[in-house]
Design a protein around this motif. Structure first.
Motif, short mmCIF file in Angstrom:
data_model
loop_
_atom_site.label_atom_id
_atom_site.label_comp_id
_atom_site.label_asym_id
_atom_site.label_seq_id
_atom_site.Cartn_x
_atom_site.Cartn_y
_atom_site.Cartn_z
N GLU A 143 0.82 -1.21 0.00
CA GLU A 143 0.00 0.00 0.00
C GLU A 143 0.86 1.26 0.00
OE1 GLU A 143 -3.28 0.13 -0.46
OE2 GLU A 143 -3.10 -2.04 -0.73
N MET A 144 2.00 1.21 0.70
CA MET A 144 2.92 2.35 0.67
C MET A 144 3.45 2.56 -0.75
SD MET A 144 3.46 4.19 3.42
CE MET A 144 5.00 4.96 2.96
N ILE A 145 3.76 1.48 -1.42
CA ILE A 145 4.27 1.54 -2.79
C ILE A 145 3.23 2.19 -3.71
CG2 ILE A 145 4.85 0.11 -4.80
CD1 ILE A 145 6.20 -1.82 -2.64
N LYS A 146 1.97 1.80 -3.54
CA LYS A 146 0.89 2.39 -4.34
C LYS A 146 0.72 3.87 -4.01
CE LYS A 146 -1.93 -1.81 -4.75
NZ LYS A 146 -3.20 -2.42 -4.31
N LEU A 147 0.73 4.18 -2.71
CA LEU A 147 0.50 5.56 -2.27
C LEU A 147 1.56 6.51 -2.82
CD1 LEU A 147 -1.22 7.39 -0.38
CD2 LEU A 147 0.43 6.88 1.43
N LEU A 148 2.80 6.02 -2.88
CA LEU A 148 3.91 6.87 -3.31
C LEU A 148 4.23 6.71 -4.80
CD1 LEU A 148 6.35 6.38 -0.29
CD2 LEU A 148 4.53 8.05 -0.56
N ASN A 149 3.48 5.84 -5.47
CA ASN A 149 3.67 5.64 -6.92
C ASN A 149 5.10 5.18 -7.23
OD1 ASN A 149 2.77 5.63 -9.63
ND2 ASN A 149 3.64 7.66 -9.98
N LEU A 150 5.59 4.21 -6.46
CA LEU A 150 6.97 3.76 -6.62
C LEU A 150 7.10 2.75 -7.76
CD1 LEU A 150 8.05 3.30 -2.89
CD2 LEU A 150 8.37 5.29 -4.37
N PRO A 151 8.08 2.92 -8.64
CA PRO A 151 8.29 1.98 -9.74
C PRO A 151 9.04 0.73 -9.28
CG PRO A 151 9.94 3.69 -9.84
CD PRO A 151 9.02 4.04 -8.70
N LYS A 152 9.20 -0.22 -10.19
CA LYS A 152 10.00 -1.41 -9.90
C LYS A 152 11.41 -1.00 -9.53
CE LYS A 152 6.86 -4.51 -11.28
NZ LYS A 152 6.27 -5.52 -10.41
N LYS A 153 12.06 -1.86 -8.76
CA LYS A 153 13.44 -1.66 -8.29
C LYS A 153 13.57 -0.53 -7.28
CE LYS A 153 15.46 -3.57 -12.55
NZ LYS A 153 15.71 -4.91 -11.99
N THR A 154 12.46 -0.15 -6.66
CA THR A 154 12.50 0.79 -5.55
C THR A 154 11.76 0.17 -4.37
OG1 THR A 154 10.44 1.94 -6.12
CG2 THR A 154 12.48 2.77 -7.13
N TYR A 155 12.08 0.65 -3.16
CA TYR A 155 11.41 0.08 -1.98
C TYR A 155 11.39 1.09 -0.84
CZ TYR A 155 9.59 -3.59 0.98
OH TYR A 155 8.77 -4.35 1.79
N PRO A 156 10.21 1.28 -0.20
CA PRO A 156 10.09 2.21 0.94
C PRO A 156 10.56 1.52 2.23
CG PRO A 156 7.95 1.24 0.46
CD PRO A 156 8.91 0.66 -0.53
N ILE A 157 11.78 1.76 2.62
CA ILE A 157 12.38 0.94 3.67
C ILE A 157 12.19 1.51 5.08
CG2 ILE A 157 14.70 1.93 3.52
CD1 ILE A 157 15.71 -1.04 3.69
N VAL A 158 12.18 2.84 5.20
CA VAL A 158 12.01 3.47 6.51
C VAL A 158 11.60 4.93 6.28
CG1 VAL A 158 14.41 4.29 6.75
CG2 VAL A 158 13.11 3.68 8.81
N GLY A 159 11.05 5.54 7.32
CA GLY A 159 10.65 6.93 7.19
C GLY A 159 11.00 7.71 8.44
N THR A 160 10.76 9.01 8.39
CA THR A 160 10.95 9.84 9.58
C THR A 160 9.90 10.93 9.61
OG1 THR A 160 12.49 11.21 10.87
CG2 THR A 160 12.62 11.40 8.47
N THR A 161 9.44 11.23 10.80
CA THR A 161 8.58 12.38 11.02
C THR A 161 9.47 13.60 11.27
OG1 THR A 161 8.52 11.91 13.40
CG2 THR A 161 6.72 11.03 12.06
N ILE A 162 8.93 14.77 10.99
CA ILE A 162 9.58 16.03 11.37
C ILE A 162 8.49 16.99 11.82
CG2 ILE A 162 11.06 17.96 10.67
CD1 ILE A 162 12.16 16.28 8.44
N GLY A 163 8.71 17.64 12.94
CA GLY A 163 7.74 18.61 13.43
C GLY A 163 8.32 19.44 14.56
N VAL A 164 7.52 20.36 15.03
CA VAL A 164 7.91 21.19 16.17
C VAL A 164 7.51 20.47 17.45
CG1 VAL A 164 7.62 23.41 17.32
CG2 VAL A 164 7.63 23.30 14.81
N SER A 165 8.48 20.15 18.26
CA SER A 165 8.25 19.38 19.47
C SER A 165 7.47 20.17 20.52
CB SER A 165 9.59 18.94 20.06
OG SER A 165 9.45 18.40 21.34
N THR A 166 6.61 19.48 21.27
CA THR A 166 5.98 20.11 22.42
C THR A 166 7.04 20.31 23.50
OG1 THR A 166 5.40 18.01 23.47
CG2 THR A 166 3.78 18.97 21.95
N LYS A 167 6.78 21.23 24.41
CA LYS A 167 7.71 21.51 25.50
C LYS A 167 7.92 20.26 26.35
CE LYS A 167 8.38 24.87 29.29
NZ LYS A 167 8.44 23.96 30.45
#
Length: 249
Positions: A143-167
């Motif tokens: 489903e990640m592959i579909k969501l990101l429209n990834l072609p063959k020979k690619t793979y979504p291996i890990v991700g990271t969030t980025i945001g403004v941290s609460t105190k």
């Protein structure tokens, strides 16, 4: 202690965000800085797919197991192993790429993705943002592959969030690590030191959680057992093959 060491020594995963936006110029700087990270043979077989779209981020959060820390982030970056790029480069010499058909190829992609993850997070944190590594995107790789429209020979291996941290998140205590002497081993791997370190850390982490009102959480040994007594992402091999990766070596 210089500022770089200070930042790395105080690193923590941030799971609570204020909802404030990451500045456009900061996000571009973070990714451009991370692009300088090393890759095997300068193959640059990593691509980033980033999103600020709240609906897309909600979908990623759901695919990763319903993680609120993803849903509340301002930015989500997926680190993609990209042998599609190198395959095209190889084809320009009238040759056929074969690295993606080997265990070595899997290691190359995973190592480079890990380096990229660290570079992204260090850059983001140096600008005052909070991050968390997200391996949960491998829960539903198809489903990640579909969501990101990834072609063959690619793979979504890990991700990271980025945001403004609460105190509160920013000021939360640093989680202890296993004893240093069981982590940094001189000359040879010392199995006894490693095992002793596990037992000491079990006590240390329990004490930390009691002290910080986290005693409801599992101990180190319990947590490792919960995850590693099973293969918790069973779709990885099949989805790798579907993406054009083969294992012939």
């Amino acid at each position: 202690m210089n500022e770089t060491i200070k930042q790395l020594s105080s690193r923590k995963s941030i799971r609570e965000f204020t909802g404030q936006s990451v500045k456009d110029e900061d996000l571009e700087l973070i990714m451009k800085t991370a692009q300088r990270a090393p890759t095997s043979v300068n193959g640059q077989q990593i691509s980033l797919v980033y999103t600020r779209d709240k609906e897309t981020i909600k979908k990623i959060a759901k695919l990763a197991g319903g993680q609120k820390q993803i849903e509340n982030a301002d930015v989500f970056i997926t680190i993609v192993v990209d042998f599609n790029r190198t395959s095209f480069a190889v084809s320009q010499t009238n040759e056929i790429q074969n690295i993606d058909k080997s265990a070595e190829g899997i290691l190359v992609g995973a190592v480079d993705a890990g380096i990229m993850l660290s570079a992204l997070q260090v850059a983001a944190e140096s600008l005052g943002y909070g991050t968390t590594a997200i391996g949960g995107i491998r829960n539903n790789p198809e489903e990640m592959i579909k969501l990101l429209n990834l072609p063959k020979k690619t793979y979504p291996i890990v991700g990271t969030t980025i945001g403004v941290s609460t105190k509160e998140a920013k000021e939360s205590p640093l989680k202890p690590r296993i004893p240093f002497e069981s982590f940094a081993l001189e000359d040879i791997y010392d199995n006894e030191k490693v095992k002793e370190g596990v037992l000491k850390y079990e006590v240390q982490l329990k004490d930390f959680r009691v002290k910080n009102n986290m005693n409801y959480m599992q101990s180190y040994c319990e947590q490792m057992s919960n995850y590693y007594k099973k293969i918790y992402n069973r779709k990885v091999a099949k989805s790798y093959e579907t993406q054009g990766f083969e294992f012939i070596d």
